[in-house]
Design a protein around this motif. Structure first.
Motif, PDB file in Angstrom:
ATOM      1  N   VAL A   1       0.846  -1.192   0.000  1.00  0.00           N
ATOM      2  CA  VAL A   1       0.000   0.000   0.000  1.00  0.00           C
ATOM      3  C   VAL A   1       0.883   1.243   0.000  1.00  0.00           C
ATOM      4  O   VAL A   1       1.733   1.416   0.883  1.00  0.00           O
ATOM      5  CB  VAL A   1      -0.942   0.015   1.214  1.00  0.00           C
ATOM      6  CG1 VAL A   1      -1.775   1.299   1.216  1.00  0.00           C
ATOM      7  CG2 VAL A   1      -1.847  -1.202   1.220  1.00  0.00           C
ATOM      8  N   VAL A   2       0.692   2.113  -1.007  1.00  0.00           N
ATOM      9  CA  VAL A   2       1.543   3.300  -1.139  1.00  0.00           C
ATOM     10  C   VAL A   2       0.755   4.594  -0.972  1.00  0.00           C
ATOM     11  O   VAL A   2       1.327   5.647  -0.718  1.00  0.00           O
ATOM     12  CB  VAL A   2       2.269   3.301  -2.502  1.00  0.00           C
ATOM     13  CG1 VAL A   2       3.258   2.152  -2.580  1.00  0.00           C
ATOM     14  CG2 VAL A   2       1.276   3.250  -3.659  1.00  0.00           C
ATOM     15  N   ALA A   3      -0.570   4.534  -1.089  1.00  0.00           N
ATOM     16  CA  ALA A   3      -1.391   5.744  -0.938  1.00  0.00           C
ATOM     17  C   ALA A   3      -2.828   5.340  -0.636  1.00  0.00           C
ATOM     18  O   ALA A   3      -3.277   4.244  -0.986  1.00  0.00           O
ATOM     19  CB  ALA A   3      -1.333   6.600  -2.197  1.00  0.00           C
ATOM     20  N   ILE A   4      -3.560   6.239   0.034  1.00  0.00           N
ATOM     21  CA  ILE A   4      -4.973   6.009   0.344  1.00  0.00           C
ATOM     22  C   ILE A   4      -5.759   7.257  -0.071  1.00  0.00           C
ATOM     23  O   ILE A   4      -5.378   8.386   0.264  1.00  0.00           O
ATOM     24  CB  ILE A   4      -5.184   5.729   1.846  1.00  0.00           C
ATOM     25  CG1 ILE A   4      -4.443   4.439   2.245  1.00  0.00           C
ATOM     26  CG2 ILE A   4      -6.669   5.604   2.173  1.00  0.00           C
ATOM     27  CD1 ILE A   4      -4.515   4.140   3.734  1.00  0.00           C
ATOM     28  N   LEU A   5      -6.844   7.031  -0.801  1.00  0.00           N
ATOM     29  CA  LEU A   5      -7.714   8.122  -1.223  1.00  0.00           C
ATOM     30  C   LEU A   5      -8.868   8.265  -0.229  1.00  0.00           C
ATOM     31  O   LEU A   5      -9.227   7.324   0.482  1.00  0.00           O
ATOM     32  CB  LEU A   5      -8.265   7.859  -2.626  1.00  0.00           C
ATOM     33  CG  LEU A   5      -7.242   7.595  -3.730  1.00  0.00           C
ATOM     34  CD1 LEU A   5      -7.956   7.380  -5.065  1.00  0.00           C
ATOM     35  CD2 LEU A   5      -6.238   8.737  -3.847  1.00  0.00           C
ATOM     36  N   ASP A   6      -9.431   9.442  -0.193  1.00  0.00           N
ATOM     37  CA  ASP A   6     -10.588   9.685   0.667  1.00  0.00           C
ATOM     38  C   ASP A   6     -11.785   8.925   0.081  1.00  0.00           C
ATOM     39  O   ASP A   6     -12.282   9.251  -1.001  1.00  0.00           O
ATOM     40  CB  ASP A   6     -10.879  11.190   0.713  1.00  0.00           C
ATOM     41  CG  ASP A   6     -11.976  11.535   1.706  1.00  0.00           C
ATOM     42  OD1 ASP A   6     -12.650  10.592   2.190  1.00  0.00           O
ATOM     43  OD2 ASP A   6     -12.160  12.724   1.989  1.00  0.00           O
ATOM     44  N   GLY A   7     -12.268   7.912   0.815  1.00  0.00           N
ATOM     45  CA  GLY A   7     -13.321   7.050   0.276  1.00  0.00           C
ATOM     46  C   GLY A   7     -14.683   7.243   0.906  1.00  0.00           C
ATOM     47  O   GLY A   7     -15.558   6.368   0.755  1.00  0.00           O
ATOM     48  N   LYS A   8     -14.930   8.386   1.588  1.00  0.00           N
ATOM     49  CA  LYS A   8     -16.210   8.579   2.268  1.00  0.00           C
ATOM     50  C   LYS A   8     -17.382   8.492   1.303  1.00  0.00           C
ATOM     51  O   LYS A   8     -18.405   7.858   1.597  1.00  0.00           O
ATOM     52  CB  LYS A   8     -16.210   9.932   2.983  1.00  0.00           C
ATOM     53  CG  LYS A   8     -15.286   9.997   4.190  1.00  0.00           C
ATOM     54  CD  LYS A   8     -15.360  11.371   4.849  1.00  0.00           C
ATOM     55  CE  LYS A   8     -14.429  11.433   6.065  1.00  0.00           C
ATOM     56  NZ  LYS A   8     -14.472  12.779   6.717  1.00  0.00           N
ATOM     57  N   ASP A   9     -17.260   9.152   0.153  1.00  0.00           N
ATOM     58  CA  ASP A   9     -18.375   9.145  -0.805  1.00  0.00           C
ATOM     59  C   ASP A   9     -18.648   7.729  -1.302  1.00  0.00           C
ATOM     60  O   ASP A   9     -19.809   7.337  -1.465  1.00  0.00           O
ATOM     61  CB  ASP A   9     -18.061  10.065  -1.983  1.00  0.00           C
ATOM     62  CG  ASP A   9     -18.053  11.541  -1.578  1.00  0.00           C
ATOM     63  OD1 ASP A   9     -18.598  11.849  -0.492  1.00  0.00           O
ATOM     64  OD2 ASP A   9     -17.498  12.356  -2.334  1.00  0.00           O
ATOM     65  N   TYR A  10     -17.579   6.973  -1.547  1.00  0.00           N
ATOM     66  CA  TYR A  10     -17.754   5.619  -2.082  1.00  0.00           C
ATOM     67  C   TYR A  10     -18.281   4.673  -0.993  1.00  0.00           C
ATOM     68  O   TYR A  10     -19.048   3.747  -1.297  1.00  0.00           O
ATOM     69  CB  TYR A  10     -16.434   5.110  -2.656  1.00  0.00           C
ATOM     70  CG  TYR A  10     -15.992   5.933  -3.847  1.00  0.00           C
ATOM     71  CD1 TYR A  10     -16.599   5.772  -5.080  1.00  0.00           C
ATOM     72  CD2 TYR A  10     -14.996   6.900  -3.703  1.00  0.00           C
ATOM     73  CE1 TYR A  10     -16.210   6.549  -6.174  1.00  0.00           C
ATOM     74  CE2 TYR A  10     -14.604   7.669  -4.779  1.00  0.00           C
ATOM     75  CZ  TYR A  10     -15.219   7.502  -6.013  1.00  0.00           C
ATOM     76  OH  TYR A  10     -14.853   8.272  -7.080  1.00  0.00           O
ATOM     77  N   GLU A  11     -17.889   4.914   0.251  1.00  0.00           N
ATOM     78  CA  GLU A  11     -18.427   4.105   1.350  1.00  0.00           C
ATOM     79  C   GLU A  11     -19.928   4.368   1.522  1.00  0.00           C
ATOM     80  O   GLU A  11     -20.713   3.433   1.810  1.00  0.00           O
ATOM     81  CB  GLU A  11     -17.674   4.417   2.646  1.00  0.00           C
ATOM     82  CG  GLU A  11     -16.238   3.911   2.638  1.00  0.00           C
ATOM     83  CD  GLU A  11     -15.420   4.448   3.802  1.00  0.00           C
ATOM     84  OE1 GLU A  11     -15.981   5.273   4.578  1.00  0.00           O
ATOM     85  OE2 GLU A  11     -14.248   4.068   3.938  1.00  0.00           O
TER      86      GLU A  11
END
Length: 377
Positions: free
Chosen positions: A86-96
């Motif tokens: 894992v190298v990066a994490i995007l903001d996933g609130k909308d997708y959750e």
């Protein structure tokens, strides 16, 4: 009477001047010297020069498959990463949130399907109503799978082993997905092996073969020589100028044509960095222990190529003997002699003398052209 004396005096002076000139010419001929060079045996190498760029063997641009702001960057420039890390994490609130909604819809569709199946078995629902309930359930299930995939895509992993090259994007940056112009979050390259991609002129490309060796230098290490080997020769020129349907191809017949040649370049010390300029000498011909003369000694006439072998007698007088030869491989300063009455240690003239008669005739025709010297290369 006076005019007879004047004529006699004039004749005497003319004879004296003529004798002096003749005597000077004789002395010059008998004391003539030449600039010479030795016929030698040597290992002769012919090279083709080219300029290229250092590249990693493999590299990849890491982008997101969904559009979202970058929440975390878990690596830095020059970090080593492994495939799947894992190298990066995007903001996933909308997708959750979309996943929660899809799961709610799926739950309702499942309950409706189960209720319709019970009623269908007792004849209270038609087959068409059962099929519609099944369709709604399948569609809701697919929506959940897509939403789950979108959430999973907010976690960015390394697609290969390698090194992070360049600074990754910073958290807060909007990472846009797309097939045409996606946001590059970071670049990962395999720097364990290096390549050099060079442009070779069309006049030289015929001499270059896969497997041939080369040496090159880079500006960062001017005193160090690196090794390389030809691994691939492009079958089309850089601009695809042969393709008349390609609007970007060159339409000028005077344009210089280049072909890409790729080299494997071992770099055990990891000194070479991507984008460094490499100046290559590709070995396209080599002869061991070749009999060679300097190119400066090679001359031509209507009968072919020749050199002037210098003979020195016991009075140290030098004379030039024309020796016709056949030549083979050309090096930078010497050329191979494949036949001719020459031996290692012979002296050959590197002095050029214009033919006085020809020079005079040519001058009268508007200019002189050198007749001797090496043939065009």
């Amino acid at each position: 009477m006076k005019w007879k004396i004047l004529v006699v005096v004039t004749l005497i002076i003319g004879a004296a001047v003529g004798y002096k000139f003749y005597n000077e010419q004789v002395i010059a001929e008998t004391t003539k010297t030449y600039e010479t060079a030795k016929v030698m045996r040597m290992d002769l190498i012919k090279t083709v020069s080219a300029t290229g760029t250092v590249q990693p063997r493999d590299s990849v641009e890491v982008s997101g498959k969904v559009t979202a702001r970058i929440k975390e960057i878990l690596v830095e420039e020059n970090d080593h990463v492994t495939a799947g890390q894992v190298v990066a994490i995007l903001d996933g609130k909308d997708y959750e949130a979309k996943l929660d909604q899809a799961n709610f819809t799926l739950t309702n569709a499942r309950q409706k399907l189960e209720r319709t199946e019970r009623l269908y078995k007792i004849g209270a629902k038609s087959l068409q109503e059962l099929q519609d309930a099944q369709y709604e359930y399948d569609r809701a299930k697919s929506s959940v799978e897509l939403a789950e995939d979108d959430v999973n895509q907010t976690v960015i992993t390394a697609p290969m082993d390698g090194v992070v090259v360049g600074e990754p994007k910073t958290p807060g940056t909007m990472a846009v997905q797309g097939s045409t112009n996606p946001t590059v979050i970071m670049r990962i390259a395999d720097l364990s092996e290096k390549l050099v991609k060079a442009k070779v002129d069309e006049t030289d490309i015929g001499s270059v073969k896969v497997g041939e060796h080369a040496t090159f230098t880079v500006d960062a290490y001017p005193d160090k020589t690196f090794r390389a080997e030809v691994t691939k020769i492009s079958q089309t020129d850089v601009a695809n100028s042969w393709d008349t349907n390609n609007s970007t191809s060159s339409s000028s017949s005077n344009a210089v044509i280049y072909y890409y040649v790729t080299f494997a370049a071992p770099d055990e010390e990891n000194l070479l960095l991507p984008a460094m300029t490499a100046r290559l000498d590709i070995v396209v011909g080599q002869v061991r222990d070749a009999l060679c003369v300097p190119i400066a000694a090679l001359k031509t006439d209507a009968q072919g190529s020749y050199v002037e072998k210098i003979i020195t007698d016991n009075k140290n007088k030098q004379t030039a003997e024309k020796v016709y030869i056949k030549v083979g491989l050309y090096g930078e300063e010497s050329v191979e002699v494949t036949s001719g009455d020459l031996e290692a240690g012979d002296d050959v003239s590197t002095t050029y003398e214009a033919d006085a008669k020809k020079t005079s005739n040519q001058s009268g025709m508007g200019g002189g052209r050198r007749m001797g010297g090496p043939p065009p290369m």
